[in-house]
Design an enzyme around this catalytic site. Structure first.
Site, PDB file in Angstrom:
ATOM      1  N   ARG A  19       0.859  -1.173   0.000  1.00  0.00           N
ATOM      2  CA  ARG A  19       0.000   0.000   0.000  1.00  0.00           C
ATOM      3  C   ARG A  19       0.906   1.237   0.000  1.00  0.00           C
ATOM      4  O   ARG A  19       2.063   1.177   0.408  1.00  0.00           O
ATOM      5  CB  ARG A  19      -0.884   0.036   1.248  1.00  0.00           C
ATOM      6  CG  ARG A  19      -1.786  -1.189   1.422  1.00  0.00           C
ATOM      7  CD  ARG A  19      -2.558  -1.093   2.736  1.00  0.00           C
ATOM      8  NE  ARG A  19      -3.489  -2.213   2.918  1.00  0.00           N
ATOM      9  CZ  ARG A  19      -3.191  -3.335   3.564  1.00  0.00           C
ATOM     10  NH1 ARG A  19      -1.973  -3.502   4.088  1.00  0.00           N
ATOM     11  NH2 ARG A  19      -4.083  -4.293   3.696  1.00  0.00           N
ATOM     12  N   HIS A  61      -2.899   2.621  -6.050  1.00  0.00           N
ATOM     13  CA  HIS A  61      -3.458   1.422  -5.439  1.00  0.00           C
ATOM     14  C   HIS A  61      -3.725   0.348  -6.497  1.00  0.00           C
ATOM     15  O   HIS A  61      -3.719  -0.845  -6.193  1.00  0.00           O
ATOM     16  CB  HIS A  61      -4.746   1.754  -4.692  1.00  0.00           C
ATOM     17  CG  HIS A  61      -5.081   0.774  -3.608  1.00  0.00           C
ATOM     18  ND1 HIS A  61      -4.271   0.567  -2.513  1.00  0.00           N
ATOM     19  CD2 HIS A  61      -6.129  -0.073  -3.460  1.00  0.00           C
ATOM     20  CE1 HIS A  61      -4.805  -0.360  -1.730  1.00  0.00           C
ATOM     21  NE2 HIS A  61      -5.926  -0.771  -2.291  1.00  0.00           N
ATOM     22  N   HIS A  94      -4.066  -9.664   3.762  1.00  0.00           N
ATOM     23  CA  HIS A  94      -5.520  -9.720   3.890  1.00  0.00           C
ATOM     24  C   HIS A  94      -5.920 -10.709   4.980  1.00  0.00           C
ATOM     25  O   HIS A  94      -5.370 -11.806   5.056  1.00  0.00           O
ATOM     26  CB  HIS A  94      -6.175 -10.157   2.572  1.00  0.00           C
ATOM     27  CG  HIS A  94      -6.148  -9.112   1.515  1.00  0.00           C
ATOM     28  ND1 HIS A  94      -6.284  -9.391   0.171  1.00  0.00           N
ATOM     29  CD2 HIS A  94      -6.007  -7.769   1.600  1.00  0.00           C
ATOM     30  CE1 HIS A  94      -6.222  -8.274  -0.522  1.00  0.00           C
ATOM     31  NE2 HIS A  94      -6.056  -7.273   0.322  1.00  0.00           N
TER      32      HIS A  94
END
Length: 310
Positions: free
Chosen positions: A165, A256, A282
């Site tokens: 990110r 992104h 995640h």
């Protein structure tokens, strides 16, 4: 928290505080997430005080049913809250009510069975492999100063090459130079993960560090702004915006999108879905699936390989 002049009762406010502490301590929720949850549930509790005509304690929460939650959603629709936001609010409220029921030893099934609004989930759009590679070079052509061009190239190489990110890339300190083969990243909720770095990323960071006029000591930000301070993520977004305009790419070609591209291209090349989940940090495999733009047949092929039938 209150918007209608009827204060939330002390008992409900205390329960909300305990729930947020629970999420912070056991779930590792980020502070921004907790703040959003607090606003959503606070809004719901304020609605209940108005809907029922006065302050109520915890017993009222354990007695809620579907009609109460439907009334709340109707009130949100009247305020033109989007279906996506409404679904998020309802999810937070259900989680809170389940927590209260567990604490009070009651059954919240009636309230938890209320269904939220349906909405079309917007899937991310990754770049084509050639475009992802080319945009790194184009980004390097935007800056007038060599060290800034090298900095921008190093950042986008990390976004695409390691699936970081923006906040994670800009959160790196001088201790990350020289870039190791495995980089320890602290992601959302303070969760740590290890991500591999490509030789291209190692070379890009090394070139930036050589050209950068600032002292990149280990405790200071690795990527600096023109005046030496931490780099503003908006500048990375602006550089990508200029590059995509030059290349004729759609507005979805954002920083992104490079992270989405990392996941999609890795999966298309035969990467394991669960391994990619770990690389991206995640918590849910379904989130990783949403990050990929591989066709359903390819997903099923990977799934079958990962879970062979007896």
């Amino acid at each position: 928290m209150s918007s209608g002049g009827l204060a939330i009762s002390a008992a409900q406010r205390a329960a909300l505080s305990r729930w947020l502490d629970h999420l912070r301590a056991l779930k590792g929720a980020a502070e921004n997430t907790l703040a959003a949850y607090g606003r959503d549930v606070g809004q719901f509790l304020d609605f209940l005080s108005q809907h029922h005509g006065g302050q109520e304690g915890l017993a009222a929460l354990t007695a809620l049913g579907q009609p109460d939650l439907r009334a709340f959603m109707a009130a949100m629709r009247d305020r033109e809250i989007s279906p996506r936001s409404m679904a998020r609010k309802l999810s937070a409220v259900k989680n809170f009510l389940a927590f209260v029921a567990d604490q009070e030893g009651t059954d919240a099934t009636a309230a938890l069975s209320a269904r939220g609004p349906k909405f079309q989930r917007k899937l991310p759009r990754p770049l084509a492999e050639e475009a992802a590679r080319d945009i790194i070079q184009v980004v390097g052509d935007q800056a007038r100063e060599d060290w800034i061009a090298a900095r921008d190239m190093a950042i986008v190489t990390l976004l695409y090459g390691s699936g970081l990110r923006i906040s994670e890339a800009l959160g790196l300190t001088g201790a990350a130079h020289p870039l190791p083969e495995m980089l320890r990243i602290t992601g959302k909720g303070g969760k740590e993960r290890l991500v591999p770095t490509l030789p291209a990323a190692q070379h890009a960071v090394a070139r930036y560090a050589t050209l950068c006029p600032m002292d990149l000591h280990k405790d200071a930000p690795l990527f600096r702004g023109a005046r030496g301070g931490p780099l503003n993520p908006r500048l990375v977004q602006k550089v990508m915006e200029q590059a995509r305009l030059q290349m004729g790419l759609p507005a979805t070609a954002t920083p992104h999108a490079l992270r989405h591209s990392f996941a999609t291209h890795l999966l298309a090349a035969g990467g394991d879905l669960r391994a990619i989940q770990e690389l991206l940090g995640h918590a849910s495999l379904s989130t990783t699936q949403a990050y990929t733009a591989v066709d359903a047949a390819r997903l099923m092929e990977v799934y079958e390989k990962a879970h062979p039938r007896a």
